[in-house]
Design a protein around this motif. Structure first.
Motif, short mmCIF file in Angstrom:
data_model
loop_
_atom_site.label_atom_id
_atom_site.label_comp_id
_atom_site.label_asym_id
_atom_site.label_seq_id
_atom_site.Cartn_x
_atom_site.Cartn_y
_atom_site.Cartn_z
N ALA A 1 2.19 49.10 -41.85
CA ALA A 1 3.53 48.59 -41.59
C ALA A 1 3.65 47.10 -41.94
N LEU A 2 2.55 46.36 -41.75
CA LEU A 2 2.57 44.93 -42.09
C LEU A 2 2.89 44.75 -43.57
N GLY A 3 2.24 45.55 -44.42
CA GLY A 3 2.48 45.44 -45.86
C GLY A 3 3.88 45.87 -46.23
N VAL A 4 4.32 46.97 -45.63
CA VAL A 4 5.66 47.47 -45.96
C VAL A 4 6.73 46.47 -45.51
N THR A 5 6.44 45.69 -44.48
CA THR A 5 7.38 44.65 -44.05
C THR A 5 7.70 43.71 -45.21
N PHE A 6 6.67 43.31 -45.97
CA PHE A 6 6.92 42.45 -47.13
C PHE A 6 7.85 43.13 -48.13
N VAL A 7 7.55 44.40 -48.41
CA VAL A 7 8.36 45.13 -49.40
C VAL A 7 9.82 45.22 -48.94
N THR B 1 4.90 41.77 -53.55
CA THR B 1 5.09 42.48 -52.28
C THR B 1 4.41 43.85 -52.33
N TYR B 2 4.44 44.49 -53.49
CA TYR B 2 3.78 45.79 -53.62
C TYR B 2 2.26 45.65 -53.65
N ILE B 3 1.78 44.54 -54.19
CA ILE B 3 0.34 44.29 -54.17
C ILE B 3 -0.11 44.13 -52.72
N ILE B 4 0.65 43.37 -51.95
CA ILE B 4 0.29 43.17 -50.54
C ILE B 4 0.33 44.50 -49.80
N SER B 5 1.37 45.29 -50.09
CA SER B 5 1.47 46.59 -49.45
C SER B 5 0.24 47.45 -49.78
N ALA B 6 -0.15 47.44 -51.04
CA ALA B 6 -1.30 48.26 -51.44
C ALA B 6 -2.59 47.76 -50.78
N ALA B 7 -2.73 46.44 -50.65
CA ALA B 7 -3.92 45.89 -50.00
C ALA B 7 -3.97 46.35 -48.54
N CYS B 8 -2.81 46.37 -47.90
CA CYS B 8 -2.76 46.83 -46.51
C CYS B 8 -3.11 48.31 -46.43
N VAL B 9 -2.61 49.10 -47.38
CA VAL B 9 -2.91 50.53 -47.39
C VAL B 9 -4.41 50.74 -47.57
N ALA B 10 -5.02 49.97 -48.47
CA ALA B 10 -6.45 50.11 -48.70
C ALA B 10 -7.23 49.79 -47.42
N THR B 11 -6.78 48.75 -46.71
CA THR B 11 -7.43 48.39 -45.44
C THR B 11 -7.28 49.54 -44.43
#
Lengths: 501, 324
Positions: free
Chosen positions: B56-62, B217-227
């Motif tokens: 959710a943290l990553g998706v917040t950016f998106v 923003t999608y890069i951040i989202s993907a990094a969060c998903v990977a985590t």
């Protein structure tokens, strides 16, 4: 005396903490064009929302033909013959003119089928009253803004209106289109319809209205008979002081050429445009909408790519392919659509102002609050921006203060050239002159300023030189000494000046 | 005077409505069943919310940037399966960075389509939801993925370990929240995310590189998903191909519940964390009062609708009030 078609008496409307309307009276007689004037935030829109049934007043009464009436919804208002023509169009682009006009009340045959023949016949009958050159079957999206406005008016004529309210109807119209609109208003007048006309434009008010009612800060300031009053008197009533619109050329020395444009062309938008601006000078661009002025500004700001021509900034040839390039090379653009292009309305004042340079305002990886507030405070004082705090959301400021935020945004970047497109569009009279003085001040401080405007008094007032454009071409350049209103109008209408005269 | 008091309470509700609702909810459930606020239960809820929370943290950016990301659920399945598979072939030390690199490629692809090609994010990420699910199945051959030697690896640390008595997933969620909160609220990049989501045209007119910001923003989202995938794989040490299925909606629910506007330009990391916790505690609370697990799906949807309705109602009431 004939009884008024519409009367508002002692209307009070309060919102938590604010008295938006404080006992407003308004009376419209049959066949009268009644101007409603006031600065932005004076309460015009609130009053019209009360009349249209969108808001309920806390006190006061509405009389239609002297019958006390409670308006509970816009549909009810329309049913009672009170029709609104809004500044912002509310048409469905994909539908035809006829469908838009009769939206929600299409004539029916058996089994609920639409009676197209009758629909088109009735629509064409209404359109012929308006003397427009499109027919009922045209798709609305294919019409010009002016013609779309005519559709909106046609919609009002489907009921037999008692009163029609025009809210800034000429904001996007050309002169020719305006005169058609005024003919339509005159026709309505002859039928005994009462008209409320809301506008900031004095010349129109004095051309077509019979009486003028003025609001200030939510209170009723009085009604003047148009033919017995003057612009000055109206302005004073609106803002409590008078406005200076005299010519205003520079008295200081001009510096070097800051921007030089040679032979710039871009498709069919404009061709072979050349001009220059010196430091300390205000160059006005005047012309009709669509003459190519905004497109030139957009090219200088890197939003369009020219086919040919050169741009020199400070004597050096500049290659500008994006706004980032333009900003780096010292160009700032205050765009014509303040809310759509100039500001992020949901962001606070400070963040809007520092947006283009936020990368440079850091300490470590983080934006430095102190550096930002310092910039904001400096330009808040310099431009006299009235806001309680930098935390205020920009959308909550008045038009004039919003515009100052956009100007401050670019001034804080210390640009070589500042382009201001329609500096006072949608800004009330009081703030207009402030913005004008500000532009003159900037020139006096040595900035090169380009002002694009569709209002002749404005161009004449602020410019040292004026470039007149017609259909993508520079027709003529005037200095402020030689320019006359007639020659300027001729130039922007494409009439080549008679050199001998 | 009464009007002003009302405006004060109304204003508090409009600004902190979710927080107030959260507190009220906790009190009611705590009275109904005291076990609800038992330290073990609270810690358990936070731990089980951590994976969803990191996503959710990553998706917040998106979302603040004005777009949607519906691909995070199937992307999380992908990360989980990939890291589990590579664990046994490359070993954990290489598997983790390799999985991050592959997941970031997926994020970059979406970011390219939405940011640079300006395609509609709903369509792109809905399509990617399905496409990534396909990739996951191709990778695994449709089989469940299990680590061969579950007791001989340190890989379980991210999902099962604890430091000073605090479960590692909670620490990772907290760390990610703090770091991303600083990025969003304090850096120039964060400012640009708000600007692009609030008014992309005005951002462009201010020299903000809109496409690059959306891409990031999608890069951040993907990094969060990977985590999140790492945490998931580490917790279960084995997984089905569908482990993240449906999570995209829960993630979105948490973000909206926290008060980010789907139109972009508003929201904060703190609010999203609150949204995640509310969702977690509501689901837990429903279990504790004896409702079936399946009820959660319906309740989640009801909560989304309620949150959106509250958001819209608050905006509308603000629209009608005058500009002071």
């Amino acid at each position: 005396m004939t009884q008024p078609v519409l009367r508002l008496e002692g209307i009070v409307k309060t919102f938590p903490g604010v008295r938006a309307l404080d006992g407003v009276d308004l009376e419209v007689r049959p066949g009268e064009v009644h101007a409603l004037m006031g600065e932005n935030g004076a309460g015009k829109s609130t009053l019209m929302k009360v009349l249209g049934g969108i808001l309920q007043p806390n006190e006061g009464r509405i009389y239609i033909a002297e019958q006390p009436t409670v308006m509970t919804s816009p549909i009810e208002a329309k049913g009672k013959g009170v029709v609104f023509i809004h500044q912002e169009l509310s048409l469905a682009d994909e539908l035809t003119v006829a469908e838009n006009i009769f939206l929600g009340e299409l004539p029916r045959k058996s089994f609920g089928r639409v009676d197209w023949a009758r629909l088109y016949a009735e629509t064409d009958a209404i359109l012929s009253q308006l003397r427009v050159r499109f027919d009922a079957r045209t798709r609305v999206g294919d019409l010009s803004i002016a013609n779309q406005q005519m559709v909106e008016i046609a919609r009002a004529l489907t009921v037999d209106p008692r009163a029609v309210i025009f809210d800034e109807p000429t904001a996007s119209l050309t002169d020719a289109e305006k005169s058609v609109l005024f003919d339509v208003i005159a026709d309505l007048q002859k039928k005994g319809v009462g008209i409320i006309y809301i506008s900031h434009r004095m010349e129109e008010i004095f051309r077509i209205t019979d009486r003028i009612s003025v609001l200030r800060d939510g209170s009723y300031r009085g009604t003047l008979v148009t033919k017995d009053t003057s612009e000055d008197e109206v302005t004073q009533l609106m803002i409590g002081r008078s406005l200076d619109l005299s010519r205003n050329a520079s008295h200081h020395e001009l510096g070097e050429v800051a921007l030089e444009v040679r032979g710039l062309s871009c498709g069919h938008l404009y061709r072979d445009v050349s001009f220059n601006v010196r430091k300390g000078e205000v160059l006005g661009f005047y012309g009709l909408v669509g003459a190519g002025r905004t497109e030139i500004a957009e090219t200088l700001f890197g939003l369009r790519t020219p086919d040919a021509g050169t741009i020199r900034i400070d004597g050096k040839e500049a290659r500008i392919t994006s706004p980032i390039d333009a900003i780096r090379q010292g160009i700032g653009l205050v765009p014509e659509d303040r809310k759509g292009q100039g500001l992020v309305l949901g962001m606070n004042c400070r963040d809007n102002m520092t947006l283009p340079q936020v990368d440079g305002l850091t300490s470590g990886p983080f934006v430095s609050d102190g550096a930002e507030i310092e910039i904001f405070d400096r330009y808040k004082d310099k431009l006299d921006i009235r806001t309680p705090s930098w935390r205020q959301t920009v959308g909550n400021l008045s038009g004039g203060n919003q515009q100052k935020i956009v100007i401050g945004k670019w001034l804080s970047m210390r640009p070589e050239v500042l382009i201001v497109d329609e500096p006072t569009r949608g800004i009330d009279v009081g703030s207009k002159s402030e913005i004008h003085n500000l532009i003159r001040d900037l020139a006096a401080q040595g900035y090169a300023v380009i002002v694009i405007s569709s209002e002749m008094p404005e161009v004449l007032h602020v410019s040292d030189r004026i470039v007149a454009m017609y259909s993508g071409k520079v027709m003529r350049e005037f200095t402020s000494e030689e320019v006359t209103e007639d020659s300027l109008i001729q130039a922007i209408s494409g009439i080549v000046p008679d050199r001998a005269a | 005077m009464t009007a002003l008091t009302k405006a004060g309470i109304g204003g508090l509700l409009a600004r902190q409505g979710i927080l107030v609702a959260f507190v009220v909810f906790m009190i009611v459930f705590a009275i109904a069943n005291p076990r609800f606020i038992d330290i073990d239960n609270v810690s358990g809820v936070i731990r089980s919310s951590a994976i969803l929370g990191v996503m959710a943290l990553g998706v917040t950016f998106v979302v603040i940037g004005g777009n949607l990301d519906l691909s995070v659920g199937s992307m999380m399945s992908f990360s989980t399966i990939v890291v589990l598979d590579l664990h046994d072939t490359l070993g954990p030390t290489l598997a983790i960075p390799a999985m991050f690199a592959l997941t970031l490629c997926l994020g970059a692809f979406i970011g390219f389509l939405v940011g640079y090609l300006r395609l509609n994010s709903l369509i792109v990420t809905l399509g990617m939801l399905s496409a990534i699910h396909g990739l996951t199945l191709m990778w695994s051959g449709g089989q469940n993925m299990d680590i061969a030697d579950k007791w001989g690896t340190w890989f379980g640390f991210f999902g099962r370990g604890s430091i000073a008595g605090v479960p590692v997933p909670i620490l990772m969620f907290a760390l990610a929240a703090v770091v991303l909160s600083l990025v969003l609220s304090k850096t120039p990049f964060g400012r640009k995310v708000y600007a692009v989501g609030g008014n992309g045209t005005a951002a462009t007119f201010s020299g903000v590189p809109r496409a690059r910001v959306v891409f990031m923003t999608y890069i951040i989202s993907a990094a969060c998903v990977a985590t999140a995938g790492l945490m998931q794989a580490s917790r279960s040490l084995g997984s089905q191909n569908t482990v993240g299925q449906g999570m995209e909606l829960e993630v979105l629910a948490a973000v909206i519940l926290g008060g980010a506007s789907l139109l972009g330009g508003s929201g904060t990391i703190f609010k999203t964390v609150i949204g995640v916790l509310i969702l977690g505690f509501i689901q837990n609370g429903l279990l504790l009062i004896g409702l079936e697990f399946y009820v959660q799906y319906v309740v989640t949807w009801v909560i989304i609708i309620l949150a959106v309705w509250l958001d819209v109602a608050a905006k509308r009431s603000r629209l009608w009030s005058p500009i002071a």
